[in-house]
Design a protein around this motif. Structure first.
Motif, PDB file in Angstrom:
ATOM      1  N   PRO A 222       0.826  -1.217   0.000  1.00 18.03           N
ATOM      2  CA  PRO A 222       0.000   0.000   0.000  1.00 18.03           C
ATOM      3  C   PRO A 222       0.851   1.254   0.000  1.00 18.03           C
ATOM      4  CG  PRO A 222       0.123  -0.930   2.208  1.00 18.03           C
ATOM      5  CD  PRO A 222       0.827  -1.909   1.295  1.00 18.03           C
TER       6      PRO A 222
ATOM      7  N   ARG B 106      -9.748   7.772   7.237  1.00 15.85           N
ATOM      8  CA  ARG B 106      -9.746   9.080   6.587  1.00 15.85           C
ATOM      9  C   ARG B 106      -8.333   9.477   6.172  1.00 15.85           C
ATOM     10  NH1 ARG B 106     -10.912  13.333  11.570  1.00 15.85           N
ATOM     11  NH2 ARG B 106      -8.850  13.259  12.547  1.00 15.85           N
ATOM     12  N   GLU B 107      -8.252  10.255   5.087  1.00 20.17           N
ATOM     13  CA  GLU B 107      -6.973  10.752   4.601  1.00 20.17           C
ATOM     14  C   GLU B 107      -6.657  12.122   5.166  1.00 20.17           C
ATOM     15  OE1 GLU B 107      -6.738  10.544   0.393  1.00 20.17           O
ATOM     16  OE2 GLU B 107      -7.150   8.402   0.301  1.00 20.17           O
TER      17      GLU B 107
ATOM     18  N   ALA C  91      -0.162   4.069   1.493  1.00 24.03           N
ATOM     19  CA  ALA C  91      -0.313   4.395   2.918  1.00 24.03           C
ATOM     20  C   ALA C  91       0.246   5.761   3.268  1.00 24.03           C
ATOM     21  CB  ALA C  91       0.341   3.301   3.792  1.00 24.03           C
ATOM     22  N   GLN C  92      -0.085   6.786   2.468  1.00 24.48           N
ATOM     23  CA  GLN C  92       0.328   8.129   2.839  1.00 24.48           C
ATOM     24  C   GLN C  92      -0.386   8.575   4.106  1.00 24.48           C
ATOM     25  OE1 GLN C  92      -0.353  10.415  -0.732  1.00 24.48           O
ATOM     26  NE2 GLN C  92       1.735  10.094  -1.410  1.00 24.48           N
TER      27      GLN C  92
ATOM     28  N   ALA D 113      -2.652  -1.845  10.975  1.00 24.75           N
ATOM     29  CA  ALA D 113      -2.609  -0.672  10.098  1.00 24.75           C
ATOM     30  C   ALA D 113      -1.163  -0.274   9.868  1.00 24.75           C
ATOM     31  CB  ALA D 113      -3.381   0.492  10.718  1.00 24.75           C
TER      32      ALA D 113
ATOM     33  N   THR E  87      -3.405   3.462   7.046  1.00 18.38           N
ATOM     34  CA  THR E  87      -4.198   2.574   6.202  1.00 18.38           C
ATOM     35  C   THR E  87      -4.471   1.269   6.945  1.00 18.38           C
ATOM     36  OG1 THR E  87      -3.222   3.515   4.206  1.00 18.38           O
ATOM     37  CG2 THR E  87      -4.281   1.366   3.997  1.00 18.38           C
TER      38      THR E  87
ATOM     39  N   PRO F 191     -12.823   2.687   4.744  1.00 15.61           N
ATOM     40  CA  PRO F 191     -11.452   3.209   4.733  1.00 15.61           C
ATOM     41  C   PRO F 191     -11.245   4.227   5.835  1.00 15.61           C
ATOM     42  CG  PRO F 191     -12.753   4.212   2.997  1.00 15.61           C
ATOM     43  CD  PRO F 191     -13.609   3.132   3.587  1.00 15.61           C
TER      44      PRO F 191
ATOM     45  N   LYS G 209       1.478   2.966   7.948  1.00 12.63           N
ATOM     46  CA  LYS G 209       1.556   4.321   7.426  1.00 12.63           C
ATOM     47  C   LYS G 209       2.970   4.581   6.935  1.00 12.63           C
ATOM     48  CE  LYS G 209       0.315   9.094   8.489  1.00 12.63           C
ATOM     49  NZ  LYS G 209      -0.128  10.038   9.544  1.00 12.63           N
ATOM     50  N   GLN G 210       3.038   5.117   5.735  1.00 17.49           N
ATOM     51  CA  GLN G 210       4.315   5.422   5.111  1.00 17.49           C
ATOM     52  C   GLN G 210       4.970   6.603   5.820  1.00 17.49           C
ATOM     53  OE1 GLN G 210       7.313   5.130   3.439  1.00 17.49           O
ATOM     54  NE2 GLN G 210       6.118   4.215   1.790  1.00 17.49           N
TER      55      GLN G 210
ATOM     56  N   TYR H 270       7.930   2.178   6.911  1.00 19.19           N
ATOM     57  CA  TYR H 270       6.550   2.169   7.357  1.00 19.19           C
ATOM     58  C   TYR H 270       6.488   2.042   8.880  1.00 19.19           C
ATOM     59  CZ  TYR H 270       4.962   1.197   2.553  1.00 19.19           C
ATOM     60  OH  TYR H 270       4.696   1.263   1.210  1.00 19.19           O
TER      61      TYR H 270
END
Length: 982
Positions: A33, A51-52, A35-36, A263, A39, A49, A265-266, A250
């Motif tokens: 992913p 939220r971004e 994953a900005q 989860a 995620t 999903p 995240k990058q 990550y």
């Protein structure tokens, strides 16, 4: 503060190439992913999903807010986090807090007292003991006090509450607290050692990094899973990090019981795009500039030495110098050009330096060494710029930063939380170590990371992209970012990667929310426009000083792009009272307003129904929170547009509102005779931004009905409806319909529309997931009235109907349903009323009956739940001029033959003034049966009989085999099973 444990960096430079597809190390052939943003993986057990970006809305006047406002006095305002329902920012006229500026203990005590008194508002469901002080400091006359949130002694990731003071006054509060934290502690947990083994394997598999190192698991934390519109759950987890180098770094959260990855995240801040040459002066297409090499670890005649900040070093009468790309503040690592190989040799050479002379180290002929030299010099250059202009006290500036160059990929650069990484040259892209703007941008992410005050601000990926662009822009005094990165026929071009100040567009919130870099332009564009305005007033030097201070203040305390406008005003304040303005308020409001970042709240005042035959009625638009000191909130006009249908409708049109006071406008809205018009207000600001009322994208028009009506049934819920014939229940899950006083759910109304009681779903919160609950009125005999309407006040909050369906029914037939974006899993057209809305629903013609039963229901899925239905002032009315049997066909009648109307078979017009049709319960000569519009097991919806099967046919001849006989008829299956013989 450990960045990798508490903040996850996401973002990229978005470098694009016209001649080749840009490389993205996160987009391999695997399912890794991007994953900005955080995620969720399958182990998290959620279907929606995460939220971004955080979205903020005008605050709701809940009981907790009413208590707060009354206790504080003066004028106070709020904006609310859409997902948590917690006020993200509170600001106003201020509250005396004597001694807080001089005394940190006093500031802590005052803050704790405020948090304890208003914890129901600032952190619903928490206790004062859940908050730990982590920050208490003064910068430029502003004291901030920050607390992080815990639950059962464990840190809640991202949870925090903070207070801001100036001149011994509280002027603003920020809260990112998570509401009603609840999680299940498993009976058995993996030890830290066992979890490390399990999580390492699971994380490597999930990200397709079979050999990447994984860190030791952290202490246990509570991980919130936030969707766009609500909290999807809390999980007990430990965090780990995997470092895949160019494949990505990550942050991951592992379940404490199973080690499964919940989860990721990058953390790398990537840059993707087209290749440009970089020289010492922006890019390789421009002449090179000789710059001194500061604080480099060199050798002078074989002895170790360090150059001064201006590049000087003692050499006596002359010396041989061995150059270096490692120094006090920068350490270059040459990753070389080949994957899976050790670092390559560092660039160095021997030069002769004469006393009082100079010598130039020129590596432009070396593809391997040139990026090393340039990264070393320019990273020192931007560190000096930040120290001298933005924040001399920023702790990481004097520390040695690692810069990795010549990484075996292309068209990219990224900040991974500890190091800046530059990728090699290709046919499409320049070595990113040679593009000065790219380096400044990536360093901007580091500045953002280390400026954040723990427990006060937090990291937002889109804002960080804007912040990084803005650092490059102010360093170069150029709004174009990334010049020289592109190549045309092998030559550098001045075309930028992004333009912060485009000539034909202003990126605005929320219109331009989307790709993370475009969203970031909303923030960077606001800062740049403010800077331009200040330059016109004060000149470059003073304007830069003001802008730089506000820029750093927003980095320290903002939690999202919308919150940045509040923090800009807080930073600019000089007397501890935001209600009386700030020294540069007008420049701030003007610039941020152009980008849709405002503090304005609006409402529309108009009737819902009129028992008149007038041609128009006054509609009043009120706007609150407009600045009275600046023209930044100047309104060009307020336009009310309407539309309608039917013979008496005024059609479609619009009128400019007439101003009748500060922020107040009115129009005479044309009306339908015995009908309905829909309308909305568009507030057009002078800077070309637009605000719309009603503030509900799923239902963007108000309704107004005019007609002489007869009430058939009305209630304002002063009395218990369930004692007066209303019924409720659930066909699945739990029934949450309640009658009583509103108790303050996040997306619910603060109170009833009239009186003090209403009918709603869970008056203290949200509707149940995975349920279908309904409420129905008593049956109503409408007699011969042929234009019957439901008219009531509604406050509805429900997901896109792809997920959750809120309906109005008549005799169980759907007559209204909430909207959908019709985009499958990406459907996010959520219906969220933020005021009591008048709703007119025609009931006639839907069902073949004189007796109507009106109902409201809501079917929810297992995911996000909101406030659901809230009802008040419900009426079923009839148009007194529309009578079935008077021989006049009105707009709601299909026919009217007067006394010839009949329910006899083959009559052409029924007694309820609809033409004969299949589904009207009357068997005409062309029908075999008629069991209503839905049919049943004996009669289809086309009025054809379903044959009843006879008992017979083939049968199993073996009695002890448990045989079965199956007949398949039209729409029905009959299965007869025999008992096994013993």
């Amino acid at each position: 503060m450990s960045f990798r444990r508490s903040v996850v960096v996401a973002g990229s430079l978005a470098l694009t190439c016209a001649t080749a597809q840009a490389f993205n190390p996160r987009s391999q052939s695997t399912a890794r992913p991007a994953a900005q943003a955080l995620t969720a993986l399958p182990a998290a057990g959620i279907t929606k999903p995460l939220r971004e970006v955080a979205d903020v809305l005008p605050g709701v006047a809940t009981p907790a807010w009413t208590t707060f406002a009354a206790a504080m006095g003066g004028h106070w305002y709020q904006v609310m986090d859409r997902a948590t329902g917690v006020p993200n920012r509170i600001w106003g006229s201020g509250l005396p807090a004597f001694g807080v500026m001089a005394s940190a203990p006093t500031a802590e005590a005052v803050s704790r007292q405020l948090l304890a008194q208003h914890i129901a508002l600032l952190a619903p469901g928490a206790a004062i003991g859940d908050f730990e002080l982590v920050s208490n400091r003064v910068d430029n006359g502003l004291r901030v006090v920050g607390f992080v949130q815990k639950s059962r002694g464990l840190r809640v990731v991202g949870g925090q509450v903070s207070f801001r003071y100036k001149n011994d006054r509280l002027i603003a509060i920020g809260s990112e607290a998570l509401p009603n934290v609840a999680f299940s502690a498993p009976r058995a947990k993996l030890s830290r050692t066992m979890l490390a083994t399990t999580a390492t394997s699971a994380l490597r598999d999930a990200l397709a990094m079979p050999n990447a190192p994984v860190s030791t698991p952290s202490d246990e934390v509570v991980l919130p899973l936030l969707g766009t519109d609500g909290v999807l759950g809390y999980r007990l987890a430990r965090s780990v990090e995997i470092d895949g180098g160019v494949d990505g770094r990550y942050l991951a959260y592992a379940d404490v019981a199973s080690g499964a990855i919940l989860a990721v995240k990058q953390q790398n801040l990537y840059a993707t795009g087209t290749v440009l040459y970089k020289t010492v002066d922006r890019h390789p297409g421009r002449p090179r500039v000789d710059r001194p090499v500061p604080l480099a670890h060199i050798q002078v005649d074989g002895a170790d030495a360090t150059t001064a900040a201006d590049g000087t070093v003692e050499v006596g009468a002359g010396a041989t110098i061995a150059t270096s790309v490692v120094g006090d503040r920068v350490k270059v690592v040459n990753q070389n050009f080949m994957e899976n190989t050790p670092p390559g040799p560092l660039a160095t050479t021997d030069l002769t330096l004469a006393a009082a002379g100079s010598v130039v180290w020129d590596e432009t002929a070396s593809d391997a060494n040139d990026p090393q030299v340039n990264v070393y010099v320019n990273l020192n250059l931007i560190k000096t710029f930040v120290h001298d202009n933005l924040d001399a006290g920023l702790a990481f500036l004097p520390q040695q930063m690692v810069a990795k160059v010549n990484i075996a990929s292309d068209c990219n650069a990224f900040w991974d939380g500890t190091a800046i990484n530059f990728l090699r040259k290709s046919d499409a892209c320049q070595n990113t170590g040679l593009v000065q703007d790219v380096l400044f941008h990536e360093f901007g992410h580091a500045v953002h990371q280390f400026e954040i005050i723990e427990g006060v601000g937090s990291f937002d990926g889109a804002m960080s992209e804007g912040a990084a662009d803005f650092l490059s822009a102010i360093k170069n005094n150029d709004s174009a970012m990334g010049r020289g990165f592109r190549l045309t026929n092998g030559l550098s071009t001045e075309a930028p990667l992004r333009e912060i100040d485009p000539p034909d567009k202003e990126y605005a919130w929320p219109r331009d929310i989307g790709e993370i870099h475009a969203t970031g332009l909303i923030y960077s564009g606001a800062l740049w426009d403010m800077r331009k305005d200040l330059i016109s007033q004060f000149g470059l030097d003073e304007a830069s000083r003001i802008t730089d201070r506000i820029y750093i203040g927003t980095l320290r305390r903002s939690t999202s792009i919308p919150s940045s406008v509040f923090e800009a005003l807080v930073e600019d304040d000089d007397d501890g009272n935001l209600d009386n303005g700030t020294p540069h308020e007008c420049a701030i409001r003007k610039a941020f307003g152009k980008h849709g970042l405002r503090t304005t709240i609006g409402k529309v005042d108009a009737p819902g129904a009129l028992a008149t035959r007038a041609h128009s009625v006054q509609v009043l638009v009120d706007l609150e929170g407009l600045s009275t000191r600046c023209d930044s909130d100047e309104i060009d006009n307020v336009v009310v547009e309407w539309k309608g249908s039917g013979p008496t409708s005024p059609g479609a049109g619009q009128l400019d509102g007439v101003k009748s006071g500060n922020g107040r406008y009115y129009v005479q809205l044309p009306l339908a005779i015995e009908g309905k018009v829909t309308y909305r207000a568009q507030v057009n600001f002078a800077d070309s931004t637009v605000a719309s009322l009603p503030d509900n994208v799923a239902d963007a028009f108000y309704q107004l009905y005019q007609g002489e009506t007869v009430p058939l049934y009305c209630t304002n819920f002063d009395e218990d409806p369930f004692a007066n014939g209303w019924t409720t229940g659930a066909t699945a899950g739990t029934d949450t319909w309640q009658w009583g006083v509103e108790q303050g759910g996040t997306t619910d109304p603060p109170s009833a529309y009239s009186g003090d009681k209403l009918l709603g779903m869970n008056l203290a919160g949200d509707y149940e997931p995975n349920s279908t609950a309904y409420v129905k009125m008593p049956p109503i005999d409408v007699g011969n009235y042929s234009d019957v309407r439901l008219q009531y006040r509604r406050w509805l909050a429900v997901e896109d109907s792809y997920y959750d369906k809120a309906r109005i029914t008549v005799n169980d037939r759907q007559v209204w349903i909430n909207s959908s974006a019709n985009a499958a899993e990406n459907s996010t057209l959520h219906h969220e009323d933020r005021e009591w809305r008048f709703h007119d629903v025609p009931l006639s013609g839907w069902v073949p009956s004189h007796v109507l039963t009106v109902g409201w229901d809501l079917a929810s899925d297992p995911g996000l739940s909101l406030g659901g239905w809230n009802l008040d002032d419900v009426c079923v009315v009839a148009n007194k001029h529309s009578i079935c049997g008077d021989g006049v066909v009105s707009s709601t009648e299909g026919c009217d033959e007067g006394t010839a109307n009949s329910d006899a078979p083959d009559a052409t017009c029924r007694s309820f003034c609809q033409k004969q049709t299949c589904g009207d319960y009357i068997v005409d000569s062309n029908e075999e049966c008629d069991h209503g519009p839905a049919g049943d097991g004996f009669c289809t919806t086309r009025c054809v009989e379903i044959p009843t099967p006879s008992i017979g046919g083939p049968c199993s001849a073996t009695g002890d085999q448990g045989g079965a006989v199956v007949w398949i008829g039209l729409g029905a299956v009959f299965v007869l099973r025999r008992r096994r013989k013993k």
